[in-house]
Design an enzyme around this catalytic site. Structure first.
Site, short mmCIF file in Angstrom:
data_model
loop_
_atom_site.label_atom_id
_atom_site.label_comp_id
_atom_site.label_asym_id
_atom_site.label_seq_id
_atom_site.Cartn_x
_atom_site.Cartn_y
_atom_site.Cartn_z
CG PHE A 25 -1.64 1.20 1.57
CD1 PHE A 25 -2.26 1.98 0.60
CD2 PHE A 25 -1.70 1.62 2.90
CE1 PHE A 25 -2.93 3.15 0.95
CE2 PHE A 25 -2.37 2.78 3.25
CZ PHE A 25 -2.97 3.56 2.27
CB ILE A 26 2.82 2.97 2.64
CG1 ILE A 26 1.58 3.00 3.55
CG2 ILE A 26 3.59 4.28 2.76
CD1 ILE A 26 1.89 3.02 5.05
CB THR A 83 8.64 -10.43 7.32
OG1 THR A 83 8.49 -11.53 6.43
CG2 THR A 83 8.69 -9.14 6.50
CD GLU A 97 -0.96 -0.52 15.22
OE1 GLU A 97 -0.93 -1.64 15.77
OE2 GLU A 97 -1.60 -0.29 14.18
CE1 TYR A 133 2.87 -4.05 11.57
CE2 TYR A 133 1.51 -2.74 13.06
CZ TYR A 133 2.33 -2.83 11.95
OH TYR A 133 2.63 -1.69 11.23
CB SER A 163 7.29 -7.88 14.84
OG SER A 163 6.30 -7.24 14.05
CG ASN A 167 -4.64 3.42 12.15
OD1 ASN A 167 -3.77 3.19 12.98
ND2 ASN A 167 -5.68 2.65 11.94
CG ASN A 200 -12.33 2.03 15.02
OD1 ASN A 200 -11.60 2.85 14.44
ND2 ASN A 200 -11.85 0.94 15.61
NE ARG A 218 -7.00 -5.89 15.72
CZ ARG A 218 -6.71 -4.86 14.91
NH1 ARG A 218 -6.30 -3.72 15.39
NH2 ARG A 218 -6.83 -4.99 13.61
N GLY A 271 -6.37 -7.61 23.10
CA GLY A 271 -5.30 -6.64 23.38
C GLY A 271 -5.45 -5.34 22.62
P1 NAD Z 1 1.27 -3.75 3.15
O1 NAD Z 1 0.91 -4.97 3.91
O2 NAD Z 1 0.25 -3.13 2.26
O3 NAD Z 1 2.56 -4.02 2.25
C1 NAD Z 1 3.65 -4.77 2.73
C2 NAD Z 1 4.47 -5.18 1.51
O4 NAD Z 1 5.61 -5.91 2.00
C3 NAD Z 1 3.73 -6.09 0.53
O5 NAD Z 1 3.96 -5.67 -0.78
C4 NAD Z 1 4.35 -7.46 0.77
O6 NAD Z 1 4.33 -8.29 -0.37
C5 NAD Z 1 5.76 -7.08 1.20
N1 NAD Z 1 6.41 -8.12 2.01
C6 NAD Z 1 5.90 -8.76 3.10
N2 NAD Z 1 6.79 -9.66 3.56
C7 NAD Z 1 7.89 -9.56 2.77
C8 NAD Z 1 9.15 -10.23 2.75
N3 NAD Z 1 9.47 -11.17 3.65
N4 NAD Z 1 10.05 -9.88 1.80
C9 NAD Z 1 9.75 -8.92 0.87
N5 NAD Z 1 8.56 -8.26 0.84
C10 NAD Z 1 7.64 -8.59 1.78
O7 NAD Z 1 1.78 -2.69 4.24
P2 NAD Z 1 1.64 -1.11 4.27
O8 NAD Z 1 0.36 -0.75 4.91
O9 NAD Z 1 2.00 -0.56 2.94
O10 NAD Z 1 2.80 -0.76 5.31
C11 NAD Z 1 4.12 -0.54 4.86
C12 NAD Z 1 5.00 -0.26 6.05
O11 NAD Z 1 4.50 0.88 6.75
C13 NAD Z 1 5.03 -1.41 7.06
O12 NAD Z 1 6.34 -1.55 7.53
C14 NAD Z 1 4.10 -0.94 8.17
O13 NAD Z 1 4.50 -1.46 9.41
C15 NAD Z 1 4.27 0.56 8.10
N6 NAD Z 1 3.11 1.36 8.54
C16 NAD Z 1 1.87 1.13 8.01
C17 NAD Z 1 0.80 1.92 8.44
C18 NAD Z 1 -0.59 1.72 7.86
O14 NAD Z 1 -1.56 2.26 8.44
N7 NAD Z 1 -0.77 1.01 6.77
C19 NAD Z 1 0.99 2.92 9.40
C20 NAD Z 1 2.29 3.13 9.91
C21 NAD Z 1 3.33 2.34 9.46
#
Ligand code: NAD
Length: 324
Positions: free
Chosen positions: A11-12, A102, A129, A151, A154, A180, A250, A274, A276
């Site tokens: 996503f990001i 991961t 978080e 999560y 980690s 978020n 929410n 959920r 915790g």
């Molecule tokens: P997401 O789940 O949409 O994308 C994660 C990506 O990582 C996917 O493309 C997946 O294929 C890849 N991936 C997973 N395991 C892998 C591995 N072992 N090797 C290579 N690629 C792997 O996540 P997101 O929402 O885009 O979040 C991206 C980052 O931002 C994460 O580290 C998350 O902790 C952090 N984050 C997300 C949010 C949120 O609200 N979405 C907020 C703050 C921080």
């Protein structure tokens, strides 16, 4: 600048890559962008379709835990922007092992490779978080980490590991901790896209507990711009909060989504909370605003309306992911 973006099909990460290659990221130009992604259920080739033909983009299918592949891939890059992660809290409660592997192990593999190849900067994208819940006020970056879910634990471990490479080895590590995040191309397992796609398809909305949990919502464009600013102007060892003042329960958020679809509360099914579950997250962004000049710009109501519109118009992107 040659960037390696791990998780660049998520996503990001995909939003970051699209912004870099489409020239919409004002502070950063990329000469080459390598995406390293193992394409788990959360990684989608289609999220990179808008930039797929750009000759500056290279996509490597691979796991961040694969030492040899990571070593070969990291070589020749100036910056690593590390987003690859298992990211869904519910999945971490069902099974923590992939999160530990991961998010902790993979981060360690990347840090070692960055050290070996003397990569100029390692930007770790982390989350609000890691601090756990806060009843009032907001967390400063100096607050102790107190994560609640496997999560967030980690991610906290990965943050500490990354900072240890800065202190011990002098590796140029920068961390962002974002709130978020919402916007287009988010997997439909996450709250906003799940509710929006359920509303589009006439299904009910499963609302956790009493719906009173409070989240600050950050548009993905604002999140990516904060990452870019931290990447360019953050100080080595720095931690930058990317949060908003857009706090919604929410339940409030559900009301907004129902209203956007002219639907009533009979479409909502309360489900057991959920395990915790953190009641409220909030980040103090004073340092980020002062040192990086970052502030969120996307109005929540407008960002939400545009996101709903995107899901209405892009069924072909999300429908295959519903059953995956
Ligand atoms: P997401 O789940 O949409 O994308 C994660 C990506 O990582 C996917 O493309 C997946 O294929 C890849 N991936 C997973 N395991 C892998 C591995 N072992 N090797 C290579 N690629 C792997 O996540 P997101 O929402 O885009 O979040 C991206 C980052 O931002 C994460 O580290 C998350 O902790 C952090 N984050 C997300 C949010 C949120 O609200 N979405 C907020 C703050 C921080």
């Amino acid at each position: 600048m040659k960037l390696l973006v791990t998780g660049g099909a998520g996503f990001i990460g995909s939003a970051y890559v699209r912004r870099l290659l489409q020239g919409t990221e004002s502070v950063l130009r990329a000469d080459r962008v390598t995406v390293l992604d193992s394409f788990t259920y959360a990684g989608t080739e289609g999220s990179l379709d808008p930039v797929r033909d750009d000759p500056r983009l290279r996509i490597v299918h691979g796991d961040v835990c694969d030492v040899e592949l990571v070593d070969a891939t990291v070589a020749g890059h100036d910056v690593i922007v590390h987003l690859a992660a298992e990211s869904h809290v519910d999945r971490s409660i069902a099974s923590a092992a992939p999160f530990i592997s991961t998010n902790v192990g993979g981060t360690g593999v990347l840090l070692d490779a960055a050290l070996r190849h003397r990569t100029g900067r390692f930007l770790h994208v982390s989350t609000d978080e890691v601090y756990g819940a806060i009843d009032q006020g907001s967390w400063a970056a100096s607050a102790p980490l107190n994560p609640s879910s496997p999560y967030s634990a980690s991610k906290a471990a990965a943050d500490l590991l990354a900072l240890s490479y800065h202190r011990t080895h002098g590796l140029d590590v920068v961390i962002t901790r974002g709130a978020n995040t919402y916007g287009p191309y988010q997997h439909p397992e996450k709250l906003i896209p799940r509710f929006v796609t359920n509303l589009i398809d006439g299904h009910t909305l499963p609302l956790y507990g009493d719906g009173g949990d409070i989240r600050n919502w950050l548009h993905v464009d604002d999140h990516c711009h904060g990452i870019a600013l931290a990447q360019c102007n953050g100080r080595a060892g720095g931690i930058y909060h990317l949060g908003t003042g857009t706090a919604r329960t929410n339940r409030d958020l559900t009301g907004l989504l129902l209203a956007a679809f002219d639907a009533g509360w009979e479409r909502v099914t309360p489900v057991a909370d959920r395990k915790g579950h953190d009641r409220r997250y909030a980040l103090d962004t004073t340092t980020t605003q002062r040192d990086l000049g970052w502030k969120p710009t996307v109005d929540f109501d407008q960002g939400l309306a545009a996101t709903i519109e995107w899901y209405r118009e892009n069924r072909a992107w999300w429908e295959p992911l519903i059953t995956a």
